[in-house]
Motif scaffolding. Structure first.
Motif, PDB file in Angstrom:
ATOM      1  N   ALA A  80      65.132  -5.070  51.892  1.00  0.00           N
ATOM      2  CA  ALA A  80      65.631  -4.023  51.023  1.00  0.00           C
ATOM      3  C   ALA A  80      64.459  -3.197  50.501  1.00  0.00           C
ATOM      4  N   SER A  81      64.713  -1.948  50.239  1.00  0.00           N
ATOM      5  CA  SER A  81      63.726  -1.045  49.648  1.00  0.00           C
ATOM      6  C   SER A  81      64.335  -0.351  48.445  1.00  0.00           C
ATOM      7  N   ARG A  82      63.603  -0.381  47.345  1.00  0.00           N
ATOM      8  CA  ARG A  82      63.994   0.379  46.168  1.00  0.00           C
ATOM      9  C   ARG A  82      63.489   1.800  46.364  1.00  0.00           C
ATOM     10  N   ILE A  83      64.348   2.782  46.158  1.00  0.00           N
ATOM     11  CA  ILE A  83      63.953   4.177  46.254  1.00  0.00           C
ATOM     12  C   ILE A  83      63.813   4.684  44.822  1.00  0.00           C
ATOM     13  N   THR A  84      62.600   5.087  44.485  1.00  0.00           N
ATOM     14  CA  THR A  84      62.289   5.424  43.104  1.00  0.00           C
ATOM     15  C   THR A  84      61.682   6.828  42.985  1.00  0.00           C
ATOM     16  N   ALA A  85      61.718   7.328  41.773  1.00  0.00           N
ATOM     17  CA  ALA A  85      61.037   8.582  41.445  1.00  0.00           C
ATOM     18  C   ALA A  85      59.681   8.201  40.875  1.00  0.00           C
ATOM     19  N   GLU A  86      58.788   7.774  41.767  1.00  0.00           N
ATOM     20  CA  GLU A  86      57.461   7.325  41.371  1.00  0.00           C
ATOM     21  C   GLU A  86      56.433   7.927  42.322  1.00  0.00           C
ATOM     22  N   ASN A  87      55.253   8.179  41.798  1.00  0.00           N
ATOM     23  CA  ASN A  87      54.189   8.789  42.583  1.00  0.00           C
ATOM     24  C   ASN A  87      53.231   7.711  43.088  1.00  0.00           C
ATOM     25  N   PRO A  88      53.247   7.405  44.382  1.00  0.00           N
ATOM     26  CA  PRO A  88      52.352   6.370  44.908  1.00  0.00           C
ATOM     27  C   PRO A  88      50.874   6.750  44.827  1.00  0.00           C
ATOM     28  N   ASP A  89      50.578   8.040  44.732  1.00  0.00           N
ATOM     29  CA  ASP A  89      49.178   8.480  44.627  1.00  0.00           C
ATOM     30  C   ASP A  89      48.599   8.223  43.242  1.00  0.00           C
ATOM     31  N   GLY A 139      49.363   5.361  41.254  1.00  0.00           N
ATOM     32  CA  GLY A 139      49.707   4.003  40.855  1.00  0.00           C
ATOM     33  C   GLY A 139      51.178   3.795  40.563  1.00  0.00           C
ATOM     34  N   PHE A 140      52.019   4.577  41.211  1.00  0.00           N
ATOM     35  CA  PHE A 140      53.471   4.497  41.052  1.00  0.00           C
ATOM     36  C   PHE A 140      53.918   4.893  39.648  1.00  0.00           C
ATOM     37  N   LYS A 141      53.239   5.877  39.110  1.00  0.00           N
ATOM     38  CA  LYS A 141      53.624   6.443  37.821  1.00  0.00           C
ATOM     39  C   LYS A 141      54.986   7.132  37.990  1.00  0.00           C
ATOM     40  N   PRO A 142      55.945   6.866  37.083  1.00  0.00           N
ATOM     41  CA  PRO A 142      57.259   7.515  37.183  1.00  0.00           C
ATOM     42  C   PRO A 142      57.143   9.039  37.094  1.00  0.00           C
ATOM     43  N   THR A 143      57.989   9.713  37.841  1.00  0.00           N
ATOM     44  CA  THR A 143      58.080  11.169  37.777  1.00  0.00           C
ATOM     45  C   THR A 143      59.492  11.539  37.358  1.00  0.00           C
ATOM     46  N   SER A 144      59.646  12.729  36.863  1.00  0.00           N
ATOM     47  CA  SER A 144      60.977  13.205  36.492  1.00  0.00           C
ATOM     48  C   SER A 144      61.161  14.577  37.106  1.00  0.00           C
ATOM     49  N   GLY A 145      62.378  15.018  37.127  1.00  0.00           N
ATOM     50  CA  GLY A 145      62.681  16.312  37.711  1.00  0.00           C
ATOM     51  C   GLY A 145      64.063  16.292  38.329  1.00  0.00           C
ATOM     52  N   LYS A 146      64.266  17.158  39.260  1.00  0.00           N
ATOM     53  CA  LYS A 146      65.572  17.347  39.880  1.00  0.00           C
ATOM     54  C   LYS A 146      65.515  16.989  41.359  1.00  0.00           C
ATOM     55  N   ILE A 147      66.557  16.338  41.828  1.00  0.00           N
ATOM     56  CA  ILE A 147      66.733  16.092  43.254  1.00  0.00           C
ATOM     57  C   ILE A 147      67.717  17.131  43.770  1.00  0.00           C
ATOM     58  N   ALA A 201      64.335   7.329  31.805  1.00  0.00           N
ATOM     59  CA  ALA A 201      65.263   6.417  32.478  1.00  0.00           C
ATOM     60  C   ALA A 201      64.516   5.575  33.509  1.00  0.00           C
ATOM     61  N   ASP A 202      65.161   4.534  34.001  1.00  0.00           N
ATOM     62  CA  ASP A 202      64.614   3.745  35.102  1.00  0.00           C
ATOM     63  C   ASP A 202      64.386   4.685  36.277  1.00  0.00           C
ATOM     64  N   SER A 203      63.269   4.539  36.932  1.00  0.00           N
ATOM     65  CA  SER A 203      62.924   5.468  38.008  1.00  0.00           C
ATOM     66  C   SER A 203      63.669   5.196  39.314  1.00  0.00           C
ATOM     67  N   ILE A 233      60.787  15.766  42.357  1.00  0.00           N
ATOM     68  CA  ILE A 233      60.198  14.450  42.119  1.00  0.00           C
ATOM     69  C   ILE A 233      59.279  14.024  43.255  1.00  0.00           C
ATOM     70  N   ARG A 234      58.420  13.069  42.964  1.00  0.00           N
ATOM     71  CA  ARG A 234      57.675  12.357  44.002  1.00  0.00           C
ATOM     72  C   ARG A 234      58.408  11.049  44.253  1.00  0.00           C
ATOM     73  N   HIS A 235      58.308  10.546  45.453  1.00  0.00           N
ATOM     74  CA  HIS A 235      58.932   9.267  45.798  1.00  0.00           C
ATOM     75  C   HIS A 235      58.026   8.541  46.790  1.00  0.00           C
ATOM     76  N   PRO A 236      58.145   7.221  46.868  1.00  0.00           N
ATOM     77  CA  PRO A 236      57.224   6.451  47.717  1.00  0.00           C
ATOM     78  C   PRO A 236      57.745   6.129  49.120  1.00  0.00           C
ATOM     79  N   VAL A 237      58.660   6.918  49.659  1.00  0.00           N
ATOM     80  CA  VAL A 237      59.261   6.566  50.945  1.00  0.00           C
ATOM     81  C   VAL A 237      58.216   6.487  52.055  1.00  0.00           C
ATOM     82  N   ASP A 238      57.318   7.460  52.148  1.00  0.00           N
ATOM     83  CA  ASP A 238      56.272   7.406  53.189  1.00  0.00           C
ATOM     84  C   ASP A 238      55.371   6.190  52.991  1.00  0.00           C
TER      85      ASP A 238
END
Length: 132
Positions: free
Chosen positions: A1-10, A12-20, A47-49, A81-86
């Protein structure tokens, strides 16, 4: 399983906010997922990312890993948002992940050392080639 989050891997996985603006994901027999965000695609800064989850199955770990990798590579998230999918695609290709010798200390070490750098997408490569 993979959690898909609004976090910036560049960062340190700092949460990001914005619009999808859009999420494109196609479930298959071996892979499925769900996504949820606020009104008008909003990811709130307090909110939870996590806004999605992708699950994979297979007759063995390697088959499930390949299904998950394929699903992640075909997931398209557009917005502010940024996300860590890559990052996740690269992570599940590591030797340690393939051999299932991972734990949270291993992951913390990868993040701290920035051992995995996000891959450039096609659009970035074309842009940088044009600028060069």
């Amino acid at each position: 399983a993979s959690r898909i989050t609004a976090e910036n891997p560049d960062e340190g996985f700092k949460p990001t906010s914005g619009k999808i603006n859009s999420i494109r994901f196609q479930s298959s027999g071996d892979c499925w997922g769900y996504f949820s965000c606020g009104l008008k695609g909003a990811i709130h800064e307090f909110a939870d990312s996590q806004f999605g989850h992708i699950f994979a199955k297979g007759p063995n770990r390697e088959a499930a890993r390949k299904s998950l990798r394929f699903a992640l590579m075909n997931l398209d998230i557009q917005g502010d948002i940024r996300h860590p999918v890559d990052y996740l695609v690269d992570l599940i290709e590591t030797k340690e992940y393939r051999e299932n010798t991972i734990d949270t200390m291993w992951l913390d070490g990868l993040i701290a050392s920035k051992a995995i750098t996000p891959s450039l997408g096609v659009n970035e490569v074309v842009f940088y080639a044009a600028v060069f």
